[in-house]
Design a protein around this motif. Structure first.
Motif, PDB file in Angstrom:
ATOM      1  N   ASP A  50       9.558   3.024 -19.693  1.00 43.59           N
ATOM      2  CA  ASP A  50      10.566   3.099 -18.628  1.00 43.59           C
ATOM      3  C   ASP A  50      10.734   4.521 -18.095  1.00 43.59           C
ATOM      4  O   ASP A  50      11.841   4.978 -17.835  1.00 43.59           O
ATOM      5  N   TRP A  51       9.608   5.213 -17.930  1.00 40.98           N
ATOM      6  CA  TRP A  51       9.625   6.534 -17.327  1.00 40.98           C
ATOM      7  C   TRP A  51       9.511   6.417 -15.813  1.00 40.98           C
ATOM      8  O   TRP A  51       8.834   5.530 -15.295  1.00 40.98           O
ATOM      9  N   THR A  52      10.173   7.306 -15.111  1.00 39.77           N
ATOM     10  CA  THR A  52      10.113   7.376 -13.662  1.00 39.77           C
ATOM     11  C   THR A  52       9.268   8.577 -13.242  1.00 39.77           C
ATOM     12  O   THR A  52       9.001   9.467 -14.071  1.00 39.77           O
ATOM     13  N   PRO A  53       8.830   8.654 -11.974  1.00 42.14           N
ATOM     14  CA  PRO A  53       8.005   9.796 -11.553  1.00 42.14           C
ATOM     15  C   PRO A  53       8.683  11.143 -11.706  1.00 42.14           C
ATOM     16  O   PRO A  53       8.000  12.168 -11.813  1.00 42.14           O
ATOM     17  N   ASP A  54      10.022  11.172 -11.734  1.00 45.73           N
ATOM     18  CA  ASP A  54      10.731  12.453 -11.836  1.00 45.73           C
ATOM     19  C   ASP A  54      11.321  12.701 -13.219  1.00 45.73           C
ATOM     20  O   ASP A  54      12.271  13.461 -13.372  1.00 45.73           O
ATOM     21  N   VAL A  55      10.760  12.076 -14.250  1.00 48.20           N
ATOM     22  CA  VAL A  55      11.260  12.276 -15.603  1.00 48.20           C
ATOM     23  C   VAL A  55      11.106  13.745 -16.000  1.00 48.20           C
ATOM     24  O   VAL A  55      10.146  14.418 -15.612  1.00 48.20           O
ATOM     25  N   ASP A 610       7.737  -3.551 -11.552  1.00 44.63           N
ATOM     26  CA  ASP A 610       6.674  -3.278 -12.520  1.00 44.63           C
ATOM     27  C   ASP A 610       7.095  -3.825 -13.872  1.00 44.63           C
ATOM     28  O   ASP A 610       8.270  -4.169 -14.091  1.00 44.63           O
ATOM     29  N   ALA A 611       6.147  -3.887 -14.791  1.00 48.11           N
ATOM     30  CA  ALA A 611       6.432  -4.415 -16.123  1.00 48.11           C
ATOM     31  C   ALA A 611       7.405  -3.500 -16.863  1.00 48.11           C
ATOM     32  O   ALA A 611       7.327  -2.273 -16.777  1.00 48.11           O
ATOM     33  N   ALA A 612       8.331  -4.107 -17.585  1.00 44.54           N
ATOM     34  CA  ALA A 612       9.286  -3.351 -18.387  1.00 44.54           C
ATOM     35  C   ALA A 612       8.606  -2.791 -19.630  1.00 44.54           C
ATOM     36  O   ALA A 612       7.584  -3.316 -20.088  1.00 44.54           O
ATOM     37  N   GLY A 613       9.185  -1.730 -20.182  1.00 44.87           N
ATOM     38  CA  GLY A 613       8.617  -1.135 -21.380  1.00 44.87           C
ATOM     39  C   GLY A 613       8.655  -2.066 -22.572  1.00 44.87           C
ATOM     40  O   GLY A 613       7.705  -2.150 -23.342  1.00 44.87           O
ATOM     41  N   THR A 614       9.764  -2.792 -22.739  1.00 40.96           N
ATOM     42  CA  THR A 614       9.919  -3.684 -23.885  1.00 40.96           C
ATOM     43  C   THR A 614       9.754  -5.125 -23.441  1.00 40.96           C
ATOM     44  O   THR A 614      10.426  -5.573 -22.507  1.00 40.96           O
ATOM     45  N   ALA A 655       8.796  -9.418 -18.745  1.00 39.77           N
ATOM     46  CA  ALA A 655      10.016  -8.792 -18.233  1.00 39.77           C
ATOM     47  C   ALA A 655       9.627  -7.688 -17.263  1.00 39.77           C
ATOM     48  O   ALA A 655       8.606  -7.015 -17.436  1.00 39.77           O
ATOM     49  N   LEU A 656      10.458  -7.482 -16.239  1.00 42.20           N
ATOM     50  CA  LEU A 656      10.172  -6.492 -15.204  1.00 42.20           C
ATOM     51  C   LEU A 656      11.313  -5.482 -15.082  1.00 42.20           C
ATOM     52  O   LEU A 656      12.422  -5.714 -15.568  1.00 42.20           O
ATOM     53  N   THR A 657      11.008  -4.393 -14.397  1.00 42.94           N
ATOM     54  CA  THR A 657      12.027  -3.436 -13.963  1.00 42.94           C
ATOM     55  C   THR A 657      11.874  -3.226 -12.457  1.00 42.94           C
ATOM     56  O   THR A 657      10.804  -3.476 -11.884  1.00 42.94           O
ATOM     57  N   ALA A 658      12.946  -2.769 -11.840  1.00 42.51           N
ATOM     58  CA  ALA A 658      12.949  -2.490 -10.402  1.00 42.51           C
ATOM     59  C   ALA A 658      13.220  -1.008 -10.185  1.00 42.51           C
ATOM     60  O   ALA A 658      14.199  -0.463 -10.714  1.00 42.51           O
TER      61      ALA A 658
END
Length: 801
Positions: A50-55, A610-614, A655-658
């Motif tokens: 669950d990292w974002t481009p600006d982590v 995209d796919a979630a980390g867990t 599971a996904l994330t937005a």
């Protein structure tokens, strides 16, 4: 694709503090390699879910410089092979994104762990661990064929990337003597139970160790002169994921297991009995030897590493602990309690499986004492428990496991004058061993207090969050405590007056963040001041440091600051609308899952799914792409690919994330990640496409072509042309080639020519993959078959059966 899709996300309106779905904070995955030598610059890969481009990245050790090369890459899905059957219902480790980086480590940095963390506009992570050493460091060659050769001594950083993977390392003994191996994985935060096996050149098992109790594996064996040995490393349950990192240390010498006393008074020089394998005679047996040791007079360190020098070589680095107490060794039990003075500490052994150690001290009514019984802290197998017996023969208090460890602790206040007995027992019922030691300490307790809290807090911009501070009161301390918070970032406030009421054991601190605040992170410190006796004392709240899964002493893994993140609430709610088992999907095909997009506060911007980390259950290769949602869309069909060998005995899920870009209170854009409500759930049907071949065994001379007879089966639902292409291992790129092959809608077989180059790297057994792809409703249907080839030296005979 992930990067390109993220760049297309548009400018959004400023959010207000309305109820929304909480953003998904980033997690810590791994750093690879997980260790490196002081005085070097180490190329590493950091990864997390669950990292974002600006982590953003933080290192707790200010002397270490972390240089990040770029933003996180695409999600790294788990690689085949996959579990089939019962294990397929077990949840995988998280899927992650990686970044490339360099760690610049100063030469004078002490050996040991340093911690790193990540933050973004969604929150802050727990801590990950990197080990600094002063030893010879090697890196696993993941592209090798056969065991990796090395010379002693060395520490090898590796990982078990694939299920059922076994990593092998080979060395040669220059002379006869003890060889010790230590496998560190759980102390790195890697959740697997390691197995070490040692075989000689004839393939005979020489030694093995299985880490069944989660304390990491180690062994010592007698090596023979001019004999080669192969060390195998695997997971006890044969798991494998790119996050399963480890460090294997191998050296010639004995291995220390325990010391009596286990702790020494700062500044003193005294005799220490070391217990270990070969510490006296150099033979592979448990024995002991006495050495005179000078303990450092250092108030800012709890322990130091000691290497025992013997005729058989130097031992492993063994920690000896420091204290301010008189340290003694308990005599062999004779039935009578050992009389203790106050303060005093005793290191001893239990000599029977159901044995007890008894101690006696005198006290007066109203006296307060702290009693510690420690074993796990020193790596002992004992699970110690305590009981205090009063002068009347009745039990006054007892303790078994305290939080975070199997060690025990008691704080007592005496009710009458008299002699009190302390009874120490082993709850594990371990068989007696010279290395199974304990340390009992008795100290007079004075009035005081301690503060503790959680290591991470997320405060939404335009909202508030509470942090609970726990108060431990000692020796009857009852006064109120004035609390102060320092290091707050701009826009975050706490009440001006914060007081822990007299006798209260906790305080809830509300943190409020203005709408105009920036998204970011800062370490904040919480201090408590109170009147203790005639003086005012100040205590800093400590927080637990995570990462080490073998933690023996919780008090040694503490930090004095809370990582506070100012976060942005998500303006998106994504919901999977298909019920459990309502949608049937073909293996090897793409399922278009219907999702509903709900936008808050008039948000109309772009979103990336995209796919979630867990994920729940084992993935079995199920995956989906970084999928851009059109601006303004409130419904989409997300493509989920299911490999042809997915099990059909149970539903499969994804599971996904937005992801969206949202401005903080200053107008600066940040990436906000929110978890989807529900999961994409699918019931599985048979495959539409099946590729196979009839080349059962191939032995090919490097530089010569060979032919693979292909067979292709299709469902009547897929009357289309199919393309076949060759997938080769990364290390063989350019050495093996085949022109893509197109089979017409009615064609079921073809002979496929594969060419090779005469290259020294093309030697040994390799697995190639032929991939057949057809299109159905604009999405791929895929089938693969493996081709096992043994490549011989150029000019050798070629066979095909």
């Amino acid at each position: 694709m992930y990067r390109r899709a993220c760049q297309r996300i548009c400018m959004l309106i400023l959010l207000v503090a309305a109820p929304r779905l909480q953003a998904q904070p980033p997690g810590i995955g791994y750093i690879y390699p997980p260790g490196g030598k002081a005085g070097t610059t180490v190329d590493v890969r950091l990864a997390g879910p669950d990292w974002t481009p600006d982590v953003r990245f933080l290192v707790h050790e200010p002397r270490v410089k972390l240089e990040i090369a770029g933003p996180p890459g695409k999600i790294l899905f788990h690689e085949p092979p996959y579990w089939i059957g019962l294990k397929s219902k077990i949840t995988d480790p998280p899927t992650m994104r990686e970044v490339s980086a360099k760690l610049v480590i100063p030469a004078d940095l002490p050996a040991g762990p340093i911690r790193w963390r990540v933050t973004n506009a969604n929150g802050a992570s727990s801590a990950g661990i990197f080990i600094v050493s002063h030893d010879i460091e090697l890196l696993e060659n993941e592209a090798r064929q056969g065991p990796q050769e090395f010379t002693l001594p060395a520490t090898i950083s590796g990982r078990l990337r694939l299920i059922e993977e076994v990593d092998q390392y080979r060395f040669r003994c220059d002379k006869a003597g003890l060889i010790s191996c230590e496998l560190a994985m759980r102390r790195l935060g890697t959740n697997f139970n390691g197995v070490i096996e040692v075989h000689d050149a004839q393939g005979r098992l020489v030694a093995e160790c299985v880490d069944t109790d989660g304390s990491d594996a180690a062994l010592t064996f007698a090596g023979q002169k001019d004999q080669s040995y192969t060390i195998s490393v695997r997971d006890m349950d044969h798991r494998g994921f790119r996050s399963l990192t480890y460090r294997l240390s191998v050296f010639a010498g004995p291995r220390v297991l325990a010391a009596l006393p286990a702790t020494g008074k700062r500044g003193e020089t005294r005799d220490i009995e070391f217990v270990g394998i070969g510490v006296a005679s150099g033979q592979a047996k448990l024995e002991s030897v006495v050495r005179k040791v000078t303990f450092p007079n250092s108030a800012d360190r709890p322990s130091f590493d000691y290497r025992l020098e013997t005729a058989a070589g130097k031992s492993n680095a063994f920690p000896l602990f420091l204290s301010e107490l008189p340290e003694t060794v308990a005599p062999v039990a004779n039935g009578a309690p050992m009389v203790l003075s106050v303060p005093q500490a005793v290191t001893g052994r239990l000599h029977k499986r159901d044995g007890k150690a008894r101690f006696r001290f005198d006290g007066k009514k109203g006296d307060s004492f702290r009693i510690n019984a420690e074993a796990r802290k020193f790596g002992s197998a004992l699970d110690v428990a305590l009981a205090v017996i009063g002068p009347d023969g009745k039990e006054l208090a007892s303790s078994d496991d305290i939080p975070g460890t199997t060690d025990a602790q008691l704080s007592i206040k005496l009710l009458v004058d008299g002699a009190y007995d302390i009874v120490l027992t082993d709850a594990a019922g371990m068989a007696p061993s010279p290395a199974s030691i304990y340390r009992l300490s008795l100290e007079r307790q004075v009035e005081d207090f301690r503060l503790s809290t959680l290591p991470v807090l997320g405060v939404p911009i335009g909202d508030k969050a509470n942090l609970i501070v726990t108060v431990t009161r000692e020796a009857g301390f009852k006064e109120s405590i004035q609390v102060r918070v320092t290091g707050l970032p701009a826009g975050v406030t706490v009440p001006e007056k914060l007081v822990v009421a007299a006798t209260a054991v906790s305080l809830v601190i509300p943190f409020t963040c203005t709408k105009e605040a920036a998204a970011g992170a800062a370490f904040v410190t919480i201090e408590g001041s109170a009147k203790v006796g005639d003086a005012t004392v100040t205590r800093v709240a400590t927080v637990p440091l995570t990462g080490d899964l073998t933690m023996r002493d919780p008090t040694a893994h503490r930090h004095t600051a809370v990582l506070l993140a100012t976060t942005i609430k998500s303006p998106i709610v994504v919901t999977a609308i298909e019920g459990d088992g309502t949608r049937r999907v073909h293996r090897g095909a793409t399922h278009l899952a219907e999702l509903v997009i709900e936008r808050k506060d008039g948000f109309k911007g772009a979103i990336v799914l995209d796919a979630a980390g867990t994920q729940s259950r084992h993935s079995q290769g199920i995956r989906g792409p970084a999928f851009p949602v059109p601006i303004g869309a409130d419904k989409v069909f997300y493509p989920v690919f299911l490999p042809e060998d997915v099990e059909s005995t149970t539903t499969r899920r994804l599971a996904l994330t937005a992801l969206a870009q949202v401005p903080d209170g200053t107008g600066k854009l940040h990436y906000v990640l929110s978890a989807m409500k529900g999961q994409i759930t699918m019931s599985i049907e048979g495959a539409l496409l099946k590729l196979s071949h009839q080349a059962d065994e191939l032995a090919v001379s490097a530089g010569q072509p060979f032919v693979v007879p292909l067979r292709l089966g299709r469902s009547a639902k897929l009357p289309v042309a199919t393309r076949v292409e060759l997938i080769v291992p990364e290390q063989l790129a350019g050495l093996i080639n085949a022109e893509p092959l197109t089979l017409s809608a009615k064609q079921e077989a073809a002979d496929w020519k594969i060419t090779t180059r005469a290259d020294a790297r093309l030697q040994g057994r390799f697995v190639l993959h032929a991939r057949a792809t057809a299109q159905r409703d604009g999405h791929p249907v895929i089938s693969e078959t493996t081709i096992e080839v043994e490549f011989l030296r150029a000019g050798s005979a070629q066979t095909q059966r």
